[in-house]
Design a protein around this motif. Structure first.
Motif, PDB file in Angstrom:
ATOM      1  N   GLN A 151      84.304 -45.407 -11.132  1.00 23.55           N
ATOM      2  CA  GLN A 151      83.693 -44.278 -11.845  1.00 23.55           C
ATOM      3  C   GLN A 151      84.734 -43.571 -12.709  1.00 23.55           C
ATOM      4  N   TRP A 152      85.949 -43.443 -12.160  1.00 22.41           N
ATOM      5  CA  TRP A 152      87.035 -42.806 -12.907  1.00 22.41           C
ATOM      6  C   TRP A 152      87.287 -43.542 -14.211  1.00 22.41           C
TER       7      TRP A 152
ATOM      8  N   TRP B  99      92.447 -43.585  -3.671  1.00 23.94           N
ATOM      9  CA  TRP B  99      91.675 -44.505  -4.496  1.00 23.94           C
ATOM     10  C   TRP B  99      92.075 -44.488  -5.960  1.00 23.94           C
TER      11      TRP B  99
ATOM     12  N   ARG C 161      84.874 -44.989  -6.460  1.00 31.63           N
ATOM     13  CA  ARG C 161      85.316 -43.811  -7.192  1.00 31.63           C
ATOM     14  C   ARG C 161      86.316 -44.184  -8.287  1.00 31.63           C
ATOM     15  N   HIS C 162      87.125 -45.215  -7.989  1.00 34.49           N
ATOM     16  CA  HIS C 162      88.069 -45.654  -9.003  1.00 34.49           C
ATOM     17  C   HIS C 162      87.323 -46.193 -10.220  1.00 34.49           C
TER      18      HIS C 162
ATOM     19  N   ASP D 217      87.609 -49.091  -4.465  1.00 39.49           N
ATOM     20  CA  ASP D 217      86.836 -47.877  -4.215  1.00 39.49           C
ATOM     21  C   ASP D 217      85.948 -47.611  -5.431  1.00 39.49           C
TER      22      ASP D 217
ATOM     23  N   PRO E 229      87.853 -37.525 -15.747  1.00 39.63           N
ATOM     24  CA  PRO E 229      86.864 -38.532 -16.127  1.00 39.63           C
ATOM     25  C   PRO E 229      85.787 -38.751 -15.071  1.00 39.63           C
ATOM     26  N   HIS E 230      86.057 -38.369 -13.850  1.00 36.07           N
ATOM     27  CA  HIS E 230      85.073 -38.620 -12.798  1.00 36.07           C
ATOM     28  C   HIS E 230      84.068 -37.481 -12.759  1.00 36.07           C
TER      29      HIS E 230
END
Lengths: 391, 452
Positions: free
Chosen positions: A167-168, B370, A164-165, A162, B265-266
């Motif tokens: 980006q995290w 996720w 989003r992962h 994903d 962090p996102h």
């Protein structure tokens, strides 16, 4: 008070005396102005309180701090008197001085020079206020513990990634980066603070050296100070020793205090007994329940692990036990070293090998990260990867 | 590492005072349930982070006070000085003689630029006093004019000038039935601007705290001071010293950084809320005992069921059995019964803390799919906080705020659709496009959180 033997030729040039006194005052912590010394020779009252404070600072067993500044002059004077007496100071006149700082500066000056003659006072004061940073380091040569490699990073199972992962993770990296920058700024600020403190200490060191060179002049001058004093009554062997001032209290009060202390001791002993019995009962009662057994198992495992590590450590080196803890850098002319001392060369060698180990681990981890990134890049074809500059 | 606090507006200044007071009282408390050396280390860590030392030993809060009226700042300064235990810096405040009339645009476009230099100078002086700054707290309300408009402006400036420092905005979410007519406009403008320039938005809802005062603390006449003290208690239990994970001999040096790294962090998910247990009046506290199992069970259910406090928890809400609900996208119309989390941080303080079992929080069903399960972290510290023998606080990046945010956006949109009061904003340079931009970004935030 014996007169100190002085080389009369030393320091005969003019201006040597003020320099000597200035060096002395710079080399002592919160040393009074040289003018105070001159006034004290003539027993001027305005010099008294400064000299009480200086003597207190020199004789006080406590390290310097804000607490010292707030002690009243009378208390400081009393402490100085009792400290001097316990060291065997011979002049009675000091013990009889009033404690309000109104007179007696010449006596105080004599007391100060007595202390200076007995021992290396400026050097002792320097050692007390030594800046501990910069010449100390902690050493850990416990090989068993040092060889623990950090666990390999958690590799994700193959599967859809994903974005989003990703980006995290990028966000986490960014935070770490910012924290690194903040830490470096902190390091700079602290280093400049350290430099300033070290500079101050160097100045004191220089003052002490100057004082040692100019000392003979000072003693010549002190001779003249002693000369201006009235001769003391001949010291008789039967002179009563001066005890530190103790507040008046009759025998009855002392008895009461002793009895109270004894009852307190009894009570404490009983309380300790009660607590121990209760704890033993509780410890016997424990040992049931899944939480307790899980905790006990966990702690037993950790203890076994640590014990194993320690045993391996001992078996490997039958030589001296590995050094552990803070060590101070000391320069020695001779090659002699105590058994707890380490040679710098050895230490450097050990540190270099540890550094090499850690670098190897870092390279390994970087390789793993690169592989992981390559896998992620492959899994998300639509994504553009912009690498940070300088790589 | 130190944290510099910027207190903005009436709200920010009153809350800021309570926070510093709570932090210092707790650090000097004798009921820490730990040895003297431990207590001293705790005190030193708290002091280094939030206070600077003066010659005579009275700690000075690391804070800058900003308001457009002098009244609240003067009250705050004198209350601190009267306590005798700490105070604010003499020249740490900036105020004017006029208000902003609850107009966000006036705060952002007029007051902000006009007083930018003075305010940033004050902040710079405060930063220079620190050996190292880990980041900034900016305490402000969302709905008023001063705190919200200037807060957004100042946060933007902080991002430009201190790009490596972390910024956490403590935002006060207004009462649903608030008195300010344009509070929803102010709120959406604030939130959208802060989302761009801040690292984390820690939200405190007035309604929720009010209920805590009424139901848990049994306070009859609830004043702002009561509310602010509850807030201060929550913040204190998060930011007082905690052990670092690597070594349980040192207090962690950068809690703000560690917290942010774990939770925000996102860039799309920056909204955090706090839940804490237990919370009760001092009288009740004397007669209560707690177990970690009980406290954590309640806290977990509060997380799952979106409860704001320990009372009235809906125990029927359960995590979905077939994995998190992202497989079937939930539309906004459906009631979000189950609160999906992105990341959670639980901080435990007090007696026997090592035996506390937090496995319930590691359940993957609680989290979005996720993110791997290490989205949960726990910090345990032996030293008790503020007379509570055991206390637990949860800082959560989850869907807690989706509904309130959605409601505010909806109400603001309705007003905007009829162009009500817009002229007050366009008068000072906030055009309709700016409003539209704000709506867009906030709806994006709502959508992102809903699609977990």
């Amino acid at each position: 008070m014996r007169r100190r033997r002085v080389d009369p030729a030393a320091g005969a040039r003019a201006g040597a005396l003020p320099e000597a006194i200035a060096a002395l005052s710079r080399s002592l912590p919160s040393g009074p102005r040289p003018e105070i010394f001159r006034r004290a020779k003539f027993d001027r009252p305005e010099a008294t309180s400064a000299l009480w404070q200086l003597l207190f600072r020199v004789l006080s067993p406590l390290p310097a701090g804000n607490a010292l500044a707030s002690i009243a002059l009378e208390v400081q004077a009393r402490l100085v008197k009792s400290a001097l007496c316990s060291q065997g100071y011979p002049r009675l006149a000091l013990a009889q001085l009033p404690e309000d700082g109104s007179q007696g500066s010449r006596e105080l000056l004599l007391a100060l020079s007595w202390l200076l003659a007995r021992g290396p006072v400026p050097e002792q004061m320097l050692a007390q206020t030594r800046v501990p940073l910069g010449d100390e380091m902690t050493v850990c040569q416990c090989e068993a513990l040092a060889s623990l490699v950090p666990p390999a990073p958690h590799m994700e199972a193959e599967g859809p990634v994903d974005v989003r992962h990703v980006q995290w993770l990028m966000g986490k990296l960014r935070f770490r980066w910012r924290q690194l920058v903040s830490s470096q700024q902190e390091q700079c600020a602290l280093l400049s603070k350290l430099l300033r403190t070290l500079e101050r200490e160097s100045r004191r060191l220089e003052a002490v050296l100057a004082w040692r060179r100019a000392e003979p002049v000072f003693w010549q001058w002190m001779d003249t100070v002693l000369g201006t004093c009235a001769p003391e009554a001949p010291a008789a062997a039967s002179q009563p020793t001066f005890l530190p001032w103790v507040p008046e209290c009759g025998d009855g009060e002392l008895e009461l205090v002793v009895r109270e202390l004894q009852t307190l001791e009894e009570e404490l002993r009983e309380a300790v007994e009660r607590r121990r019995v209760a704890w033993e009962a509780k410890a016997r009662g424990c040992g049931r329940g899944p939480e307790w057994s899980a905790a006990r198992r966990a702690s037993r495992e950790t203890v076994e692990k640590e014990l194993g590590a320690l045993q391996r450590c001992w078996e490997q080196e039958s030589g001296p036990a590995p050094a552990h803890g803070p060590h101070r850098l000391v320069r020695r002319e001779d090659g002699a070293a105590g058994d707890r001392d380490l040679r710098a060369a050895e230490l450097i060698r050990t540190l270099r090998s540890q550094e090499a180990c850690l670098e190897a681990v870092l390279r390994q981890l970087q390789g793993q990260c690169r592989q992981e990134l390559a896998r992620l890049a492959g899994a998300l074809p639509g994504l553009i990867w912009i690498l940070p500059p300088g790589r | 590492m130190s944290i510099v606090t910027v207190q903005l507006g009436q709200c920010g200044n009153q809350i800021g005072f309570e926070v510093f007071d709570a932090l210092l009282s707790d650090s000097h408390s004798s009921q820490g349930l730990c040895c003297k050396r431990e207590n001293e280390a705790y005190q030193a860590s708290c002091k280094e982070r939030f206070f600077s030392e003066e010659e005579n030993g009275v700690p000075i809060a690391r804070a800058v006070l900003v308001d457009m009226e002098p009244k609240v700042i003067n009250q705050t300064l004198s209350k601190a000085a009267q306590s005798g235990r700490w105070k604010y810096g003499q020249h740490a405040c900036f105020c004017q003689k006029q208000g902003s009339g609850n107009n966000w645009a006036y705060g952002y476009s007029v007051h902000g630029p006009r007083h930018e230099e003075s305010i940033m100078n004050l902040i710079r002086k405060e930063v220079e006093k620190c050996d190292s700054v880990s980041g900034f707290f900016i305490i402000m309300s969302m709905a008023g004019g001063t705190g919200s408009g200037i807060g957004a402006f100042v946060t933007q400036n902080l991002q430009d000038q201190y790009s490596n420092s972390l910024k956490m905005n403590q935002i006060i979410w207004p009462y649903g039935t608030g008195e300010v007519i344009v509070q929803n406009y102010n709120s959406i403008l604030t939130l959208s601007h802060l989302y761009r320039s801040s690292d984390a938005l820690l939200v405190h809802e007035n309604d929720a705290v009010h209920k805590i005062c009424a139901k848990l603390m049994n306070i009859k006449q609830i004043s702002f001071s009561d509310i602010n003290q509850v807030l201060a208690h929550q913040l204190g239990s998060v930011f007082q010293p905690t052990y670092s994970a690597e070594s349980s001999f040192h207090y962690r040096r950068n809690p703000l950084g560690d917290l942010m790294e774990h939770l925000v962090p996102h860039p799309e998910f920056k909204m955090l809320s706090i839940r804490n247990v237990p919370h009760m009046s001092e009288n009740s506290l004397a007669y209560s005992t707690f177990t970690w199992a009980g406290l954590l069970k309640h806290l977990r259910q509060m997380l799952i069921s979106n409860a704001k406090m320990e009372e009235g928890i809906d125990w029927h809400v359960r995590p979905p059995l077939s994995g998190p609900p992202s497989l079937s996208k939930m539309s906004l119309n459906k009631d979000l019964h189950f609160n999906t989390s992105i990341a959670n941080l639980v901080i435990l303080r007090g007696k026997d803390v090592q035996s506390a079992d937090v496995e319930g929080f590691k359940d993957p069903a609680l989290y979005t799919s996720w993110l791997p399960v290490n989205a949960f972290n726990v910090w345990k510290t032996q030293r008790a906080f503020s007379k509570y023998e055991k206390s637990a606080v949860l800082v959560s990046n989850s869907q807690f705020l989706v509904k309130p945010l959605d409601m505010i956006v909806g109400k603001a949109w309705n007003m905007f659709a009829s162009k009500a009061y817009i002229h007050q904003y366009t008068k000072f340079g906030i055009e309709e496009e700016d409003f539209l931009d704000s709506f867009t970004s906030l709806e994006q935030v709502v959508a992102s959180y809903c699609n977990l």
